[in-house]
Design a protein around this motif. Structure first.
Motif, mmCIF file in Angstrom:
data_model
loop_
_atom_site.group_PDB
_atom_site.id
_atom_site.type_symbol
_atom_site.label_atom_id
_atom_site.label_comp_id
_atom_site.label_asym_id
_atom_site.label_seq_id
_atom_site.Cartn_x
_atom_site.Cartn_y
_atom_site.Cartn_z
ATOM 1 N N GLU A 237 54.476 12.255 -15.161
ATOM 2 C CA GLU A 237 55.854 12.406 -13.816
ATOM 3 C C GLU A 237 56.744 12.478 -15.206
ATOM 4 O OE1 GLU A 237 53.314 11.891 -10.356
ATOM 5 O OE2 GLU A 237 53.253 9.743 -11.576
ATOM 6 N N VAL A 238 58.168 12.701 -14.339
ATOM 7 C CA VAL A 238 59.151 12.681 -14.996
ATOM 8 C C VAL A 238 60.345 12.671 -13.968
ATOM 9 C CG1 VAL A 238 59.958 15.299 -15.814
ATOM 10 C CG2 VAL A 238 60.859 13.084 -17.276
ATOM 11 N N VAL A 239 61.729 11.539 -14.248
ATOM 12 C CA VAL A 239 62.299 11.448 -13.321
ATOM 13 C C VAL A 239 63.351 12.140 -14.005
ATOM 14 C CG1 VAL A 239 64.472 10.419 -11.874
ATOM 15 C CG2 VAL A 239 61.980 9.316 -12.004
ATOM 16 N N VAL A 240 64.101 12.782 -13.869
ATOM 17 C CA VAL A 240 65.539 13.791 -14.567
ATOM 18 C C VAL A 240 66.394 13.669 -13.840
ATOM 19 C CG1 VAL A 240 65.750 16.337 -15.429
ATOM 20 C CG2 VAL A 240 63.338 16.006 -14.855
ATOM 21 N N LEU A 241 67.337 13.439 -14.548
ATOM 22 C CA LEU A 241 68.659 12.757 -14.259
ATOM 23 C C LEU A 241 69.861 13.720 -14.881
ATOM 24 C CD1 LEU A 241 68.464 9.026 -14.228
ATOM 25 C CD2 LEU A 241 68.014 10.170 -12.152
ATOM 26 N N PRO A 242 70.838 14.331 -14.068
ATOM 27 C CA PRO A 242 72.040 15.193 -15.374
ATOM 28 C C PRO A 242 72.366 13.832 -15.452
ATOM 29 C CG PRO A 242 71.986 15.158 -13.428
ATOM 30 C CD PRO A 242 70.941 14.284 -12.767
ATOM 31 N N ALA A 243 73.366 13.681 -16.880
ATOM 32 C CA ALA A 243 73.331 12.950 -17.778
ATOM 33 C C ALA A 243 74.509 13.709 -18.796
ATOM 34 C CB ALA A 243 72.698 12.219 -18.903
ATOM 35 N N GLU A 244 75.875 12.611 -18.696
ATOM 36 C CA GLU A 244 77.201 13.053 -19.855
ATOM 37 C C GLU A 244 76.702 11.809 -20.949
ATOM 38 O OE1 GLU A 244 80.499 13.583 -17.714
ATOM 39 O OE2 GLU A 244 81.553 13.470 -19.503
ATOM 40 N N VAL A 245 76.785 11.833 -22.251
ATOM 41 C CA VAL A 245 76.569 11.243 -23.274
ATOM 42 C C VAL A 245 77.744 11.767 -24.079
ATOM 43 C CG1 VAL A 245 75.527 11.135 -25.629
ATOM 44 C CG2 VAL A 245 73.471 12.043 -23.661
ATOM 45 N N SER A 246 78.074 10.095 -24.529
ATOM 46 C CA SER A 246 79.603 9.867 -25.491
ATOM 47 C C SER A 246 79.172 8.941 -26.220
ATOM 48 C CB SER A 246 80.339 9.711 -25.153
ATOM 49 O OG SER A 246 80.674 8.829 -23.816
ATOM 50 N N ASP A 247 78.682 8.354 -27.128
ATOM 51 C CA ASP A 247 78.694 7.529 -28.671
ATOM 52 C C ASP A 247 77.458 6.845 -28.264
ATOM 53 O OD1 ASP A 247 81.484 6.267 -28.669
ATOM 54 O OD2 ASP A 247 81.685 5.905 -27.729
ATOM 55 N N GLY A 248 76.279 8.055 -28.370
ATOM 56 C CA GLY A 248 75.251 7.744 -28.041
ATOM 57 C C GLY A 248 74.418 7.300 -26.941
ATOM 58 N N VAL A 249 75.511 6.836 -25.721
ATOM 59 C CA VAL A 249 75.096 6.474 -24.114
ATOM 60 C C VAL A 249 74.674 6.886 -23.051
ATOM 61 C CG1 VAL A 249 75.562 4.989 -22.660
ATOM 62 C CG2 VAL A 249 76.098 4.217 -24.741
ATOM 63 N N ALA A 250 74.169 7.922 -22.225
ATOM 64 C CA ALA A 250 73.640 8.895 -21.616
ATOM 65 C C ALA A 250 74.190 7.539 -19.845
ATOM 66 C CB ALA A 250 72.511 9.114 -21.514
ATOM 67 N N ARG A 251 75.496 8.541 -19.114
ATOM 68 C CA ARG A 251 75.884 7.209 -17.873
ATOM 69 C C ARG A 251 75.107 8.912 -17.108
ATOM 70 N NH1 ARG A 251 80.465 7.428 -20.405
ATOM 71 N NH2 ARG A 251 81.262 9.859 -20.151
ATOM 72 N N THR A 252 74.407 8.579 -16.237
ATOM 73 C CA THR A 252 73.568 8.171 -15.257
ATOM 74 C C THR A 252 73.647 8.066 -14.185
ATOM 75 O OG1 THR A 252 71.560 7.265 -15.841
ATOM 76 C CG2 THR A 252 71.985 9.175 -17.085
ATOM 77 N N ALA A 253 72.603 8.434 -12.942
ATOM 78 C CA ALA A 253 73.352 8.176 -11.371
ATOM 79 C C ALA A 253 72.330 6.581 -11.784
ATOM 80 C CB ALA A 253 72.432 8.387 -10.816
ATOM 81 N N LEU A 254 71.651 6.331 -12.946
ATOM 82 C CA LEU A 254 70.985 5.208 -12.773
ATOM 83 C C LEU A 254 70.952 4.758 -13.537
ATOM 84 C CD1 LEU A 254 67.065 5.952 -12.622
ATOM 85 C CD2 LEU A 254 68.499 5.047 -10.891
#
Ligand SMILES: Nc1ncnc2c1ncn2[C@@H]1O[C@H](COP(=O)(O)OP(=O)(O)OP(=O)(O)O)[C@@H](O)[C@H]1O
Ligand SMILES: [Mg+2]
Length: 346
Positions: A237-254
């Motif tokens: 099972e997988v939770v798929v979240l839109p993400a924007e990555v900068s400096d190796g960190v993903a910004r997501t709804a979580l």
């Protein structure tokens, strides 16, 4: 001990291309699983390796021996490869011992002892005189494995041999068969469409899609670092979240999530989070606020469906594992533990 190497294997039936350049490398003595959906060519692959079907192109090596080279192949009976088919494998008119002895040379010395050893190996020491119709499904499959091991093959191929068994029996027969194969030092390939079976049994899992292996890895690597989203979803099972990555960190709804090592450091796409990475905090204890939609209770745990509000105000569905059900509409906090996989938008 024999390494099995399949390289660039092609096989078509008429216009249907089934295997399209399939590569598979199974180390000597390892237990590999080939995982793919129904109809993807798993049985075809085993039949080509065993020599019941000719290839169109490619190569199969067993240790130093080349047994398939393009359309040419060594005859099946000289390959030292045996198959355990899906079901109905036993000769109904032969006893259990007779079935196992079938795979042994006629004039072999100590034939009886060898049969007794093989039956003991699969945990059926005292059932040699029974007829197949007097055995449970799980016992019959163990006999089929003992018969496949009888001639001392280099490689044993298992074609979804446990799929007819119920869940509890399946796990125990699988474990016994794996132990028996390891004790006999035999290289083995299990084909299955059941991801849990593949992950829990094999040393290496190869995922097949469109006639090729898209990823081959240890069960843990495959689950934690899937090659793409489809593999991620196929093995669990997988939770798929839109993400924007900068400096190796993903910004997501979580929130801000750390990425697995070796991933890109910037870009847009999605991250794949496993439900068990998402931890629940009681309301007011921090984390990202989520609303409970509903729970499916499985006994050993529960799967809670939730909703969080993404950075752009859009609701994002989330799944997490808990010990028991949560009331619908409750507000809770969510925290993601451990790194996640990022897949760039294409
Ligand atoms: N002898 C044959 N002649 C023509 N087509 C065949 C033959 N054997 C298999 N096929 C086709 O090849 C494809 C792959 O079949 P195969 O039996 O290898 O799949 P599979 O992955 O083992 O499926 P399952 O999980 O349902 O057992 C299917 O589309 C099937 O219809
Ligand atoms: Mg099949």
């Amino acid at each position: 001990m024999t390494r099995l190497q399949v390289t660039g294997l092609h096989k078509a039936f008429g216009r249907t291309e089934v295997l399209r350049g399939l590569d598979l490398d199974v180390p000597s003595g390892a237990f590999a699983a080939v995982l793919g959906p129904s109809g993807c060519g798993k049985t075809t692959l085993l039949r080509v390796i065993a020599g019941f079907e000719d290839a169109d192109a490619g190569e199969v090596r067993l240790g130093e021996r080349v047994v398939v080279s393009g359309r040419r192949g060594v005859p099946a009976e000289r390959r030292r490869v045996t198959i355990v088919p899906q079901e109905g494998a036993l000769f109904p008119h032969l006893s259990v011992a007779g079935n196992v002895a079938f795979g042994l040379p006629r004039r072999m010395r100590d034939r009886r002892d060898r049969v007794a050893d093989l039956l003991a190996l699969v945990g059926l020491g005292d059932l040699g005189r029974r007829m197949p119709s007097e055995l449970s499904g799980g016992q019959q499959q163990r006999v089929a494995v003992a018969r496949a091991l009888a001639p001392g093959p280099d490689v044993v191929l298992l074609d979804e041999p446990f799929s007819a068994l119920d869940a509890a029996l399946r796990a125990s027969v699988r474990e016994d068969v794996r132990t028996a194969l390891h004790e006999a030092n035999t290289t083995a390939v299990l084909v299955t469409h059941d991801q849990e079976e593949a992950l829990s049994t094999a040393d290496v899992v190869a995922v097949v899609r469109e006639g090729r292996v898209v990823q081959a890895a240890t069960p843990e690597q495959l689950y934690r670092a899937p090659a793409d989203l489809a593999v991620a979803a196929f093995v669990g099972e997988v939770v798929v979240l839109p993400a924007e990555v900068s400096d190796g960190v993903a910004r997501t709804a979580l929130g801000r999530l750390s990425l697995l090592r070796g991933q890109v450091t910037a870009g847009r796409g999605v991250v794949a989070v496993r439900p068990e990475q998402i931890h629940l905090l009681r309301s007011g204890r921090g984390g990202v606020t989520a609303r409970v939609l509903g729970t499916a209770f499985y006994g050993h745990d529960a799967a809670v469906r939730l909703e969080v509000t993404g950075p752009d105000g859009v609701a994002v569905p989330v799944l997490c594992r808990t010990q028991g059900p949560l009331p619908a509409d409750d507000e809770v906090g969510l925290l993601v533990a451990g790194p996640v996989s990022f897949f760039a938008a294409s």
